[in-house]
Scaffold this motif. Sequence first.
Motif, PDB file in Angstrom:
ATOM      1  N   GLU A 255      -3.765   4.142   0.136  1.00  0.00           N
ATOM      2  CA  GLU A 255      -2.826   4.528  -0.925  1.00  0.00           C
ATOM      3  C   GLU A 255      -2.317   5.946  -0.729  1.00  0.00           C
ATOM      4  OE1 GLU A 255      -1.649   2.531  -3.172  1.00  0.00           O
ATOM      5  OE2 GLU A 255      -2.961   0.863  -2.585  1.00  0.00           O
ATOM      6  N   THR A 256      -3.212   6.830  -0.265  1.00  0.00           N
ATOM      7  CA  THR A 256      -2.847   8.239  -0.139  1.00  0.00           C
ATOM      8  C   THR A 256      -2.731   8.721   1.309  1.00  0.00           C
ATOM      9  OG1 THR A 256      -5.154   8.981  -0.188  1.00  0.00           O
ATOM     10  CG2 THR A 256      -4.039   8.708  -2.308  1.00  0.00           C
TER      11      THR A 256
ATOM     12  N   ARG B  94     -10.660  -3.962   1.304  1.00  0.00           N
ATOM     13  CA  ARG B  94     -10.674  -3.486  -0.079  1.00  0.00           C
ATOM     14  C   ARG B  94     -12.113  -3.144  -0.455  1.00  0.00           C
ATOM     15  NH1 ARG B  94      -7.221  -3.602  -4.364  1.00  0.00           N
ATOM     16  NH2 ARG B  94      -8.140  -3.721  -6.466  1.00  0.00           N
TER      17      ARG B  94
ATOM     18  N   THR C 124       0.855  -1.190   0.000  1.00  0.00           N
ATOM     19  CA  THR C 124       0.000   0.000   0.000  1.00  0.00           C
ATOM     20  C   THR C 124       0.884   1.230   0.000  1.00  0.00           C
ATOM     21  OG1 THR C 124      -0.097  -0.004   2.418  1.00  0.00           O
ATOM     22  CG2 THR C 124      -1.863  -1.161   1.258  1.00  0.00           C
ATOM     23  N   GLY C 125       0.318   2.336  -0.429  1.00  0.00           N
ATOM     24  CA  GLY C 125       1.097   3.570  -0.447  1.00  0.00           C
ATOM     25  C   GLY C 125       1.447   4.028   0.961  1.00  0.00           C
TER      26      GLY C 125
ATOM     27  N   ASN D  43      -7.777   6.194   3.295  1.00  0.00           N
ATOM     28  CA  ASN D  43      -7.289   5.659   2.024  1.00  0.00           C
ATOM     29  C   ASN D  43      -5.872   5.130   2.233  1.00  0.00           C
ATOM     30  OD1 ASN D  43      -6.128   5.376  -0.603  1.00  0.00           O
ATOM     31  ND2 ASN D  43      -7.681   6.770  -1.410  1.00  0.00           N
TER      32      ASN D  43
ATOM     33  N   ARG E 218     -10.107  -0.239  -4.061  1.00  0.00           N
ATOM     34  CA  ARG E 218      -8.998   0.381  -3.349  1.00  0.00           C
ATOM     35  C   ARG E 218      -8.946  -0.182  -1.927  1.00  0.00           C
ATOM     36  NH1 ARG E 218     -11.325   6.504  -2.307  1.00  0.00           N
ATOM     37  NH2 ARG E 218     -12.811   5.933  -0.643  1.00  0.00           N
ATOM     38  N   TYR E 219      -7.745  -0.088  -1.346  1.00  0.00           N
ATOM     39  CA  TYR E 219      -7.561  -0.541   0.034  1.00  0.00           C
ATOM     40  C   TYR E 219      -7.780   0.634   0.994  1.00  0.00           C
ATOM     41  CZ  TYR E 219      -5.650  -5.025  -1.446  1.00  0.00           C
ATOM     42  OH  TYR E 219      -5.505  -6.282  -2.001  1.00  0.00           O
TER      43      TYR E 219
END
Length: 231
Positions: free
Chosen positions: A217-218, A192, A163-164, A215, A196-197
């Motif tokens: 990812e971000t 998920r 993941t980000g 989020n 998106r995770y």
Amino acid sequence: MKKRIVTLLLAGAMTTALLTGCGGQGNTAGTAQNNAADNAQAEGNAAGASEGQANAADSQAGENAQNGNENTQNNAGAAQKGTASAITEEQAKAIALEKAGITEADTIAIAVKQERDDGVSIYNVDIYTADRDYEYDVAVADGTIYSQESEPVERITSTNVNTGVSLDEAKKALLAKVPGAADKNLRISLDRDDGRYNYEGEIIYGDKSYEYEMNAETGDIYEWSEELLNR
């Protein structure tokens, strides 16, 4: 001779009239006396009946008053007994902790609120620990436990996907929003959704629960809410 007969007849007629008059007066006087006696008797009976009714009414009123006093005393005694046997919130909390087999030092939060369930007044006791949550319904009247539940806390310690934002980075950002909260106060999972995770869960600290979605990812926290535990 005829004159003598007439004289005798007149004398007899007068005697008869006198006797008749005296008898009528005697009968009239006797009747009046009888009527007076009857009236006096009737008045005496009526007075006796009224007095009897008054005595009966007084007796009934006294009995009703006594019964009323007894009922009032019984109700007051029942109320006092019920009040005396009712438990406090602190006692309900102690009962729940003993049932869970833990001490208050083992918890991160405890919420107690009074409510009614099927007409029964209860304390709903929620106990939160780092690894397991407990819920008990304790009767206000005598401390009987009506229901109980427990479940493990959902908390991941690692992730199997890239993941980000790492798990440690997510924890740090989330706990920063609740000053004083530590890792034991954080519940977190990775899900998920819509391709998106997301990191999801809640932070329990003090008397509040903070629910969130981040989020993965971000690192953006797009859902955040606060709620009192004993609400």
